[in-house]
Design a protein around this motif. Sequence first.
Motif, short mmCIF file in Angstrom:
data_model
loop_
_atom_site.label_atom_id
_atom_site.label_comp_id
_atom_site.label_asym_id
_atom_site.label_seq_id
_atom_site.Cartn_x
_atom_site.Cartn_y
_atom_site.Cartn_z
N VAL A 211 0.84 -1.20 0.00
CA VAL A 211 0.00 0.00 0.00
C VAL A 211 0.87 1.25 0.00
O VAL A 211 0.56 2.25 -0.64
N ARG A 212 2.00 1.18 0.70
CA ARG A 212 2.89 2.35 0.75
C ARG A 212 3.40 2.72 -0.63
O ARG A 212 3.78 3.86 -0.87
N LEU A 213 3.42 1.74 -1.54
CA LEU A 213 3.88 2.03 -2.90
C LEU A 213 2.75 2.59 -3.76
O LEU A 213 2.97 2.99 -4.90
N GLY A 214 1.53 2.56 -3.25
CA GLY A 214 0.42 3.12 -4.01
C GLY A 214 -0.72 2.12 -4.11
O GLY A 214 -0.59 0.95 -3.81
N VAL A 215 -1.89 2.66 -4.55
CA VAL A 215 -3.08 1.84 -4.71
C VAL A 215 -2.90 0.93 -5.92
O VAL A 215 -2.40 1.36 -6.94
N SER A 216 -3.25 -0.36 -5.78
CA SER A 216 -3.20 -1.23 -6.95
C SER A 216 -4.37 -2.21 -6.91
O SER A 216 -4.81 -2.60 -5.84
N PRO A 217 -4.88 -2.59 -8.10
CA PRO A 217 -6.06 -3.49 -8.12
C PRO A 217 -5.75 -4.84 -7.49
O PRO A 217 -6.66 -5.52 -7.00
N GLU A 218 -4.47 -5.21 -7.45
CA GLU A 218 -4.10 -6.49 -6.84
C GLU A 218 -4.42 -6.47 -5.34
O GLU A 218 -4.93 -7.45 -4.78
N ILE A 219 -4.14 -5.33 -4.68
CA ILE A 219 -4.47 -5.22 -3.26
C ILE A 219 -5.99 -5.25 -3.08
O ILE A 219 -6.50 -5.87 -2.15
N ASN A 220 -6.70 -4.57 -4.01
CA ASN A 220 -8.16 -4.62 -3.95
C ASN A 220 -8.65 -6.07 -4.02
O ASN A 220 -9.58 -6.46 -3.32
N ALA A 221 -8.01 -6.87 -4.89
CA ALA A 221 -8.45 -8.26 -5.07
C ALA A 221 -8.22 -9.06 -3.78
O ALA A 221 -9.12 -9.76 -3.31
N ILE A 222 -7.02 -8.92 -3.20
CA ILE A 222 -6.73 -9.69 -1.98
C ILE A 222 -7.64 -9.21 -0.85
O ILE A 222 -8.12 -10.01 -0.04
N SER A 223 -7.91 -7.89 -0.81
CA SER A 223 -8.81 -7.35 0.22
C SER A 223 -10.21 -7.93 0.07
O SER A 223 -10.86 -8.31 1.04
N THR A 224 -10.67 -8.01 -1.20
CA THR A 224 -12.02 -8.54 -1.44
C THR A 224 -12.12 -9.98 -0.98
O THR A 224 -13.11 -10.39 -0.37
#
Lengths: 295, 259
Positions: free
Chosen positions: B225-238
């Motif tokens: 997250v510190r590197l920025g918003v990415s859809p991959e993080i959104n996917a793992i969050s979901t």
Amino acid sequence: MSANWGLRLAVLLPALWLVLFVAWPLLIVAEISFSEVVSAIPPYLPVFGWSESGPSVSGNVENYRLLASDALYTASLLTSLRIAAVATALTLLIGLPIAHGIARAEPRFRGALLLLVILPFWTSFLIRVYAWIGILKNEGLLNELLLALGLIDQPLTILTTEWAIHLGIVYAYLPFMVLPLYVAIERIDPALREAAADLGARGTATFFRITLPLARPGIAAGCLLVFIPAMGEFVIPDLLGGPNTLMIGKTLWVEFFANRDWPVAAALAVVLLVLVLVGIAALDRAQRRAGEGLA
Amino acid sequence: MRRGNSLFGVTVLTAGFAFLYLPIVLLVIGSFNAGRQVNVWAGWSARWYGEALRNEQLVASIWVSLQVALAAATLATVVGTIGAFVLTRLPRFRGRALFRIGFLTPLVLPEVILGLALLLLFVRLDLDRGIGTVILAHATFGAAFVAVVVSSRLASFDPALEEAAMDLGATPMRAFLRVTLPVIAPAVLAGWLLAFTLSLDDLVIASFASGPGATTLPMRIYSQVRLGVSPEINAISTMMIAAVTVAVIGASLAAKRRR
């Protein structure tokens, strides 16, 4: 006798646990806050040591003097207090009508509404804070929406400001505020409101003169539950606040991980702990006074 | 007097729940975005779920987190349940007030303080930092939550039943296992679940207590997250949100059926 042995063991196990994992670690924090930073592993000079001439004590209050004299630390302390206070007030302002609304809802809906308030608490805190980055950043959803509606013609800088931190705290801790408020409001005898209405009070007057005073224990509890974690918050100021917004939790983190100054980090922890304890004592007293004659 | 909510009340509730859920909904929608830019919609796609599951560091951190959460929640449940029993069933012993304060302390302590304190303890004890120390740290605050949940259940349970069992010749241990434990089982389970989710969720304490080689999922997500918003993080969050939702709904259904 075996029964007695069992009981003794039952007390001893959790007691040892508490001494080892709660009391002792806090004493070590206090001890190291008086020690000196050195480049070694671990990076501090032990306060209590054994030399050839017997036990020696080498602590001093330099770390605390530094905290009191360096503008960086005093600023982060005051900022933490201010942000936690403002955010707690905002959470109360938003939580109060929600708790009131749930308490006034038909009984068969109340359980579901409460579950809806609690459910976000079960999803990851980090993820909920992260979700706001995509909304608040300059090219984020909120700015796109406002631009599309023609309300603004330049993207607003919201992320990296104190407002983003306030928003993050309100969002993350709203359930902690709503639950005690709901419990307090729900407990109020409806006859009191009816009596006020019979005597000609309007809805708002009833709310401010009957509901609000009687909900004071819930208000105190809710504020406590939001204020304490907000004071020491790290994730929210780190992800939503800018590099210039210093809160004590973040400063402690930076001292520990980036600067490897464990003694100053420990001194910050002691100061934060004292502030939290003062907060707890104050609100506990307020709650006890408000609770007299109620429960 | 009118029951139910006025128009104002309904509006407030709707706005309040929109505020609570809209960010999560937007996060979930963002995870299905085909493009790399989170704020530019490029059509629906499950691509980022594949990317997330192929990210070895991410998957490894999920396993670390699950191990930590399982072990820490179990340890916390044992300690917290015994602690709750001592607090509610043995009303008088020396140091009871201290005992109570000790159990409540991790609940009110800011995470940075507890994390720092436990780290300094592990350094003093010369424990190698890794999965083991994260488990101990998570069990420490987990036990506090378990103790609160279980002792509220124990407080509403008549001790006369335990006494009756002992009058009939059961040892205290046997009375606890055969009479008390079945009654408080839902609270023990709820406490375990709470400790489990809190452990899965924790970033701050784990960051202090952990060492090289033991990166939990929140620690991994945080560094990305510190590197920025990415859809991959959104996917793992979901995926995490889905898992928790299923678990919470399942637990509440199970609790309802038992009643």
